[in-house]
Scaffold this motif. Structure first.
Motif, PDB file in Angstrom:
ATOM      1  N   UNK B  71       0.862  -1.238  -0.073  1.00 46.54           N
ATOM      2  CA  UNK B  71       0.045  -0.050  -0.146  1.00 46.54           C
ATOM      3  C   UNK B  71       0.828   1.115   0.043  1.00 46.54           C
ATOM      4  N   UNK B  72       1.905   1.353   0.862  1.00 41.97           N
ATOM      5  CA  UNK B  72       2.632   2.589   0.860  1.00 41.97           C
ATOM      6  C   UNK B  72       4.039   2.089   1.685  1.00 41.97           C
ATOM      7  N   UNK B  98      -4.128  -6.526  10.914  1.00 41.58           N
ATOM      8  CA  UNK B  98      -5.485  -6.559  11.133  1.00 41.58           C
ATOM      9  C   UNK B  98      -6.421  -7.201   9.849  1.00 41.58           C
ATOM     10  N   UNK B 100      -7.650  -5.548   7.617  1.00 46.06           N
ATOM     11  CA  UNK B 100      -7.364  -4.653   6.539  1.00 46.06           C
ATOM     12  C   UNK B 100      -6.299  -4.821   6.118  1.00 46.06           C
ATOM     13  N   UNK B 101      -5.126  -5.076   6.669  1.00 47.79           N
ATOM     14  CA  UNK B 101      -3.829  -5.228   6.153  1.00 47.79           C
ATOM     15  C   UNK B 101      -2.786  -5.359   7.223  1.00 47.79           C
ATOM     16  N   UNK B 102      -1.446  -4.994   7.089  1.00 48.77           N
ATOM     17  CA  UNK B 102      -0.481  -4.946   8.129  1.00 48.77           C
ATOM     18  C   UNK B 102       0.560  -4.050   8.056  1.00 48.77           C
ATOM     19  N   UNK B 103       1.298  -4.164   9.058  1.00 48.58           N
ATOM     20  CA  UNK B 103       2.365  -3.150   9.064  1.00 48.58           C
ATOM     21  C   UNK B 103       4.025  -3.863   9.302  1.00 48.58           C
ATOM     22  N   UNK B 121       3.726  -0.779   4.441  1.00 49.28           N
ATOM     23  CA  UNK B 121       2.439  -0.845   4.962  1.00 49.28           C
ATOM     24  C   UNK B 121       1.668  -1.568   3.840  1.00 49.28           C
ATOM     25  N   UNK B 123      -1.733  -3.722   2.345  1.00 51.60           N
ATOM     26  CA  UNK B 123      -3.266  -3.613   2.477  1.00 51.60           C
ATOM     27  C   UNK B 123      -3.643  -5.143   1.887  1.00 51.60           C
ATOM     28  N   UNK B 126      -9.892  -6.107  -0.963  1.00 58.14           N
ATOM     29  CA  UNK B 126     -11.319  -6.543  -1.008  1.00 58.14           C
ATOM     30  C   UNK B 126     -11.723  -7.442  -1.848  1.00 58.14           C
TER      31      UNK B 126
END
Lengths: 127, 168
Positions: B71-72, B98, B100-103, B121, B123, B126
């Motif tokens: 994601x970024x 989570x 929705x994604x992860x770090x 980061x 994502x 969906x």
């Protein structure tokens, strides 16, 4: 935690997530217009707020779920209907929906979110 | 050429951390595209290797049921550059997962010395968005069989005393 302490922590969160300078993060700065946030940044902001304030932010609690905007009852011709605005008021009690209602274009929804909006949301969560 | 920027995993701790190895070979074309007279590996491709390490770690944590996308890159710092013959060790640690994604917090060691660090980061796309974006049903970049093999080998090589038995 005082409102000023919450603001300082929110500011740090936004500096880390968006790579902006601390002095850019004023209470009335909008996340997208003034601080350059893009859609993916909202998820990052949620992650960091959870970590920094030790809270859980359910999906759609701070930033509205996209499904809301694909519901024909709530959006017509790119604008939120009266029913849609009522839904937003219920879902986002910390946001200034009255100001948004003057031009309820879905595209303008991101301008709803200022640094102060986030601070108000956090206040509601931790008190 | 395949878009694969790690050679193998050296360690793999499900849901926690992974270390992947990339050997920089003089045969690789990318070395000559940025600075033809002085072949160096572009930092962007090193970040891609880190993202593949962290992305596979996150994907495996959810049994590859989610499509993981970069994601970024929130931050990245480089202290050196990599040249042919160097061994790069990509270390990714998942600090948050989570729905929705992860770090991931990542480091690159070049021949054992810290060369770069980054925060990445990820994502989860969906299911509905995935169809809109016309993403393939299977995991892209790495085929599932290829991945399983890499991870299996990594687990076999991971020192036993460093394996956390509470995770699999």
């Amino acid at each position: 935690m005082s409102q000023d302490e919450i603001f300082q922590k929110v500011a740090t969160t936004l500096v880390d997530a968006l790579g902006v300078d601390e002095d850019e993060v004023t209470k009335d700065a909008t996340l997208t217009g003034d601080l350059g946030a893009e859609s993916i940044d909202f998820l990052d902001i949620v992650f960091r707020l959870e970590k920094n304030f030790d809270i859980k932010i359910p999906r759609g609690d701070l930033f509205p779920d996209e499904k809301l905007f694909s519901d024909a009852r709530f959006v017509k011709n790119g604008k939120m209907t009266a029913e849609g605005l009522a839904e937003l008021r219920q879902r986002l009690p910390f946001a200034d929906i009255d100001a948004f209602a003057k031009n309820p274009s879905v595209k303008e929804l991101s301008s709803l979110y200022t640094v102060e909006t986030i601070v108000k949301y956090i206040e509601g969560k931790i008190r | 050429m395949r878009w694969i920027w790690i050679d193998r995993f050296e360690e793999f701790h499900s849901g926690k951390s992974a270390t992947a190895i990339k050997m920089v070979s003089r045969a690789e074309d990318h070395l000559y595209e940025q600075t033809p007279l002085y072949p160096v590996m572009p930092h962007s491709l090193i970040l891609e290797g880190l993202a593949q390490t962290g992305g596979i770690l996150l994907g495996e944590a959810n049994d590859f049921k989610e499509k993981v996308v970069l994601a970024k890159i929130t931050s990245a710092s480089f202290f050196d550059h990599a040249v042919p013959g160097d061994e790069l060790r990509y270390i990714a640690k998942l600090v948050d997962i989570r729905t929705e994604g992860g770090l991931a917090e990542c480091q690159v060691l070049k021949n054992g010395t810290l060369m770069a660090q980054a925060e990445i980061f990820f994502a989860h796309v969906d299911q509905s968005r995935s169809q809109e974006m016309a993403l393939p049903q299977e995991n892209f970049v790495f085929g599932q069989g290829h991945l399983s093999e890499m991870i299996k080998k990594a687990r076999a090589m991971t020192p036993r005393d460093s394996i956390d038995t509470t995770t699999t």
